[in-house]
Enzyme design. Structure first.
Site, PDB file in Angstrom:
ATOM      1  N   CYS A  94       0.798  -1.237   0.000  1.00 57.41           N
ATOM      2  CA  CYS A  94       0.000   0.000   0.000  1.00 57.41           C
ATOM      3  C   CYS A  94       0.833   1.290   0.000  1.00 57.41           C
ATOM      4  O   CYS A  94       0.542   2.193  -0.790  1.00 57.41           O
ATOM      5  CB  CYS A  94      -0.981   0.024   1.163  1.00 57.41           C
ATOM      6  SG  CYS A  94      -1.212  -1.533   2.001  1.00 57.41           S
TER       7      CYS A  94
ATOM      8  N   ARG B  13       6.736 -11.021   5.937  1.00 55.73           N
ATOM      9  CA  ARG B  13       6.327 -10.708   7.304  1.00 55.73           C
ATOM     10  C   ARG B  13       6.918 -11.743   8.241  1.00 55.73           C
ATOM     11  O   ARG B  13       6.878 -12.937   7.953  1.00 55.73           O
ATOM     12  CB  ARG B  13       4.802 -10.705   7.421  1.00 55.73           C
ATOM     13  CG  ARG B  13       4.194  -9.557   6.640  1.00 55.73           C
ATOM     14  CD  ARG B  13       2.704  -9.486   6.786  1.00 55.73           C
ATOM     15  NE  ARG B  13       2.146  -8.611   5.760  1.00 55.73           N
ATOM     16  CZ  ARG B  13       0.855  -8.508   5.494  1.00 55.73           C
ATOM     17  NH1 ARG B  13      -0.005  -9.224   6.163  1.00 55.73           N
ATOM     18  NH2 ARG B  13       0.438  -7.685   4.541  1.00 55.73           N
TER      19      ARG B  13
ATOM     20  N   GLN C 116       0.768 -11.228  -2.660  1.00 54.98           N
ATOM     21  CA  GLN C 116      -0.631 -10.810  -2.609  1.00 54.98           C
ATOM     22  C   GLN C 116      -1.107 -10.463  -4.012  1.00 54.98           C
ATOM     23  O   GLN C 116      -0.352  -9.896  -4.798  1.00 54.98           O
ATOM     24  CB  GLN C 116      -0.771  -9.561  -1.738  1.00 54.98           C
ATOM     25  CG  GLN C 116      -0.431  -9.776  -0.285  1.00 54.98           C
ATOM     26  CD  GLN C 116      -0.545  -8.481   0.499  1.00 54.98           C
ATOM     27  OE1 GLN C 116       0.036  -7.473   0.136  1.00 54.98           O
ATOM     28  NE2 GLN C 116      -1.297  -8.520   1.578  1.00 54.98           N
TER      29      GLN C 116
ATOM     30  N   ASP D  36      -2.689  -8.011  -4.983  1.00 53.03           N
ATOM     31  CA  ASP D  36      -3.047  -6.764  -4.342  1.00 53.03           C
ATOM     32  C   ASP D  36      -3.523  -5.723  -5.354  1.00 53.03           C
ATOM     33  O   ASP D  36      -3.136  -5.757  -6.523  1.00 53.03           O
ATOM     34  CB  ASP D  36      -1.800  -6.225  -3.629  1.00 53.03           C
ATOM     35  CG  ASP D  36      -2.145  -5.462  -2.371  1.00 53.03           C
ATOM     36  OD1 ASP D  36      -3.343  -5.285  -2.106  1.00 53.03           O
ATOM     37  OD2 ASP D  36      -1.207  -5.052  -1.666  1.00 53.03           O
TER      38      ASP D  36
ATOM     39  N   HIS E 279      -4.917  -1.312  -5.141  1.00 51.04           N
ATOM     40  CA  HIS E 279      -5.409  -0.174  -4.371  1.00 51.04           C
ATOM     41  C   HIS E 279      -6.178   0.743  -5.294  1.00 51.04           C
ATOM     42  O   HIS E 279      -5.691   1.101  -6.360  1.00 51.04           O
ATOM     43  CB  HIS E 279      -4.241   0.534  -3.695  1.00 51.04           C
ATOM     44  CG  HIS E 279      -3.591  -0.340  -2.679  1.00 51.04           C
ATOM     45  ND1 HIS E 279      -2.444  -1.050  -2.935  1.00 51.04           N
ATOM     46  CD2 HIS E 279      -3.988  -0.687  -1.434  1.00 51.04           C
ATOM     47  CE1 HIS E 279      -2.150  -1.779  -1.873  1.00 51.04           C
ATOM     48  NE2 HIS E 279      -3.063  -1.589  -0.950  1.00 51.04           N
TER      49      HIS E 279
ATOM     50  N   LYS F 282     -14.728  -2.843   6.468  1.00 48.20           N
ATOM     51  CA  LYS F 282     -14.272  -3.814   5.467  1.00 48.20           C
ATOM     52  C   LYS F 282     -15.276  -4.915   5.211  1.00 48.20           C
ATOM     53  O   LYS F 282     -16.240  -5.085   5.971  1.00 48.20           O
ATOM     54  CB  LYS F 282     -12.936  -4.410   5.882  1.00 48.20           C
ATOM     55  CG  LYS F 282     -12.973  -5.104   7.227  1.00 48.20           C
ATOM     56  CD  LYS F 282     -11.604  -5.652   7.594  1.00 48.20           C
ATOM     57  CE  LYS F 282     -11.666  -6.344   8.941  1.00 48.20           C
ATOM     58  NZ  LYS F 282     -10.529  -7.160   9.241  1.00 48.20           N
TER      59      LYS F 282
ATOM     60  N   HIS G  35      -8.323  -1.055  -0.317  1.00 49.23           N
ATOM     61  CA  HIS G  35      -7.401  -2.187  -0.507  1.00 49.23           C
ATOM     62  C   HIS G  35      -8.264  -3.382  -0.881  1.00 49.23           C
ATOM     63  O   HIS G  35      -9.314  -3.572  -0.279  1.00 49.23           O
ATOM     64  CB  HIS G  35      -6.683  -2.591   0.777  1.00 49.23           C
ATOM     65  CG  HIS G  35      -6.054  -1.485   1.553  1.00 49.23           C
ATOM     66  ND1 HIS G  35      -4.704  -1.339   1.653  1.00 49.23           N
ATOM     67  CD2 HIS G  35      -6.590  -0.490   2.294  1.00 49.23           C
ATOM     68  CE1 HIS G  35      -4.436  -0.303   2.432  1.00 49.23           C
ATOM     69  NE2 HIS G  35      -5.560   0.232   2.832  1.00 49.23           N
TER      70      HIS G  35
HETATM   71 ZN   LIG Z   1      -3.148  -2.394   0.918  1.00 45.36          ZN
END
Ligand SMILES: [Zn+2]
Ligand SMILES: [Zn+2]
Length: 641
Positions: A337, A366, A384, A386, A388, A472, A518
């Site tokens: 992000c 992580r 991910q 991912d 945005h 969310k 996200h």
């Molecule tokens: Zn994010």
């Protein structure tokens, strides 16, 4: 008289002191037989406990999560009763219900204990269950509670009582066993019709390594024998489908201690599968107006100071990498992000440009404790899917709807038909702990709820479950064995746009903050592939199979023809192999079945003479003969469905 409001909104009048059991009985005898406990004004109570004031009552049965956990917690008491009967002098720690079943931490003194003792205990539990002993609740004073366990010599219960305020203590007794417990419990032990002790392990008292290690015994009980049988079958099946086992057998991924714990190595077949997933989603995202971006695997500490990650997680992450000359500090990227915020800032944005959608298959790292790692579901490095989305507040709902469409398209294409979505909203009683204006929260929360409803999504709403930075929507799927997995997520974020001072110029020519969303339909490729392997037991949908067919020449004589067939079939969407080993055809077929390759093309004398192949399908057998061209068009049709 008191008024009792039931979940359907109806209000009935009962005498003061009526119990939930009596309420059930007034509705139907069948219901009363199945009532395990009741939620009274939001608190779970014994079904027998008298209700003294006007109340809202929800009767709980085996079909309710809280009904089950009351059943299992009561079973822990029942197991304790059995242990006390079999092994006098046993001391008891705590015995809670868990997600499936229960455990009790006990101190057997010098007695050796192993799973060999399970059968004897199970028999005793069933013997005690048949006595249908009631669970009797009794408030006691702190002094009386201490006197009881002093006399019994149970220092663990005394340790627990120490922290309890006088006036709040209750005992529960069934048969000859009395426990310190705030309840609630099922009406009597007779509800337990089947038991299985699952496991025994060590557990430190109060999780403190400096204190005594107790014996933790795990068990599970059911109100019907057939449910236990089904449960044990499910566990067996789950073992067979374990993605760590199948991942090895199907040569999809591996781990190496030298490379490092929790860092998966994707083998060629696993990579082929993963790449197909990536291309599949990329294609769908392209259609939905996403733009692909790529960001580095490490970033300067300052980025995470701005994003807030450094303050929140810095101490618990992988420690920084330093440059030898400049002494700069870099962190392994824990999320994409902040990078995407910096991409947003590379040029001025106007309200007409929004929404912008940046997508990246971003690999992040992580730190997880080594003991927490598990196959592909708990790893230290993962990718991910991912993206945005940066949009105006009035675009949140429309964007949410589009993301929901995308998530459902992914689920449908991969055979997950059973899913629900959890809408996580802020705690209306405690709005102070959330960032962002009330107006924006109201807009976003309404947008999510409406978007989910308009898409006909089965949802549950949870208050107080939102992140501090925004509400969310999380997707849970049920796999073929009925297990629940959290996969995709969509989150609104008011925090990062603020921290990164993101802006767009509105139609009023003023600067405004965009809203950030996200989202990750798979969650991560690692976790998704793990769930997919267990869901389909390694029999992937045809389009996703690392290899869709294998050519099996019966002997060396037919190799040239077999190779020609393979060549005529392979293209960018279709991938197959050939088995040229000097093995009998029966063996080649068996091996292909083990590898779960969807189609087998067998070639011998007759096939070569006629210019055809004999087709076999995995798990189904012979499909007759056809030309390679016919097979190809059949395969393409199947893949594009
Ligand atoms: Zn994010
Ligand atoms: Zn209890």
């Amino acid at each position: 008289m008191i008024n009792i409001t039931l979940p359907d909104g109806s209000v009935r009048e009962y005498e003061k002191g009526t119990s939930s059991y009596q309420i059930a009985l007034s509705i139907s005898e069948g219901l009363a037989r199945n009532v395990l406990a009741a939620e009274v004004n939001g608190e779970v109570w014994d079904a027998a406990r008298p209700i003294e004031t006007d109340s809202t009552v929800k009767l709980l049965t085996w079909n309710d999560t809280q009904g089950k956990s009351t059943f299992w917690h009561s079973s822990a008491h029942l197991m304790a009763e059995a242990l006390e009967a079999l092994y006098p002098g046993t001391k008891f720690g705590i015995g809670p219900a868990i997600e499936t079943g229960f455990y009790y931490d006990v101190d057997f003194g010098d007695r050796d204990f192993s799973s060999d003792d399970f059968k004897k205990i199970e028999d005793k539990i069933m013997e005690l269950a048949k006595t249908k002993s009631e669970f009797v609740r009794k408030p006691v004073s702190k002094a009386d509670a201490e006197a009881y366990f002093n006399e019994k010599g149970d220092e663990y219960k005394l340790d627990l009582i120490k922290d309890l305020p006088d006036g709040s203590i209750t005992f529960y007794t069934q048969g000859k066993f009395t426990d310190l417990c705030r309840g609630p419990h099922i009406p009597n032990t007779g509800f337990v019709k089947a038991v299985k002790l699952m496991n025994v392990a060590g557990a430190y008292w109060r999780g403190d390594e400096s204190r005594k290690q107790l014996t933790r015994i795990y068990g599970v009980t059911f109100p019907k024998q057939s449910e236990l049988t089904d449960y044990l079958k499910m566990i067996e099946e789950a073992k067979k489908r374990d993605h760590r086992k199948l991942g090895k057998e199907l040569e999809l991924f591996a781990f190496s201690e030298k490379v490092g714990m929790g860092l998966p190595l994707w083998l060629p077949k696993g990579t082929a599968l993963r790449e197909k997933l990536v291309r599949f989603l990329q294609k769908a995202q392209e259609k939905a107006g996403y733009e692909q971006v790529i960001t580095p695997h490490i970033a300067h500490k300052n980025l995470y100071i701005t994003s807030g990650h450094y303050d929140k997680y810095g101490a618990d992450s992988f420690q920084p990498i330093k440059t030898p000359q400049e002494g700069e500090e870099f962190f392994l990227k824990p999320m994409n992000c902040p990078h995407h915020c910096e991409i947003y800032k590379t040029k001025p944005r106007s309200y007409k440009d929004l929404p912008v959608r940046f997508a990246e298959f971003g690999t992040v790292y992580r730190y997880e404790q080594s003991g927490e790692l598990h196959g592909l579901t708990r790893v230290r490095g993962f990718t991910q899917d991912d993206a945005h989305l940066f949009c105006r507040p009035d675009q949140v709902k429309e964007e949410f709807k589009k993301v929901i469409d995308l998530v459902l398209y992914v689920f449908k294409s991969l055979g997950f038909d059973d899913y629900i979505a959890q809408v996580s909203l802020r705690d209306p009683e405690n709005t102070i702990k959330y960032i962002g204006s009330d107006e924006n929260w109201r807009l976003a929360e309404t947008a999510i709820i409406e978007a989910a409803a308009e898409k006909g999504l089965p949802t549950v709403v949870e208050f107080g479950e939102a992140a501090f930075y925004g509400p969310k929507l999380d997707f849970m799927v049920k796999d073929a064995l009925g297990r629940k997995w959290q996969l995709g997520t969509i989150q609104v974020d008011y925090n990062l746009p603020e921290r990164f001072e993101l802006e767009y110029t509105g139609s009023d020519n003023q600067k405004h903050r965009p809203v950030m969303i996200h989202r990750a339909p798979f969650g991560s490729l690692e976790r998704f592939v793990a769930v997919l392997i267990e869901h389909c037991a390694g029999n992937f949908p045809l389009w996703l199979s690392p290899e869709q067919f294998i050519v099996l020449p019966i002997s060396e004589k037919y190799e040239d023809y077999a190779k020609k067939v393979l060549e005529s079939l392979n293209n960018s969407d279709i991938r197959g192999l050939i088995d040229l080993r000097d093995e009998k055809i029966g063996r080649k077929i068996r091996d292909a079945e083990v590898k779960k390759i969807p189609y087998m093309l067998i070639i011998g004398e007759k096939e070569m003479a006629e210019g055809v192949v004999s087709l076999r399908k995995h798990g189904q057998g012979d499909l007759g003969s056809m030309t390679a061209e016919q097979f190809k068009s059949q395969l393409i049709t199947e893949i594009t469905v």
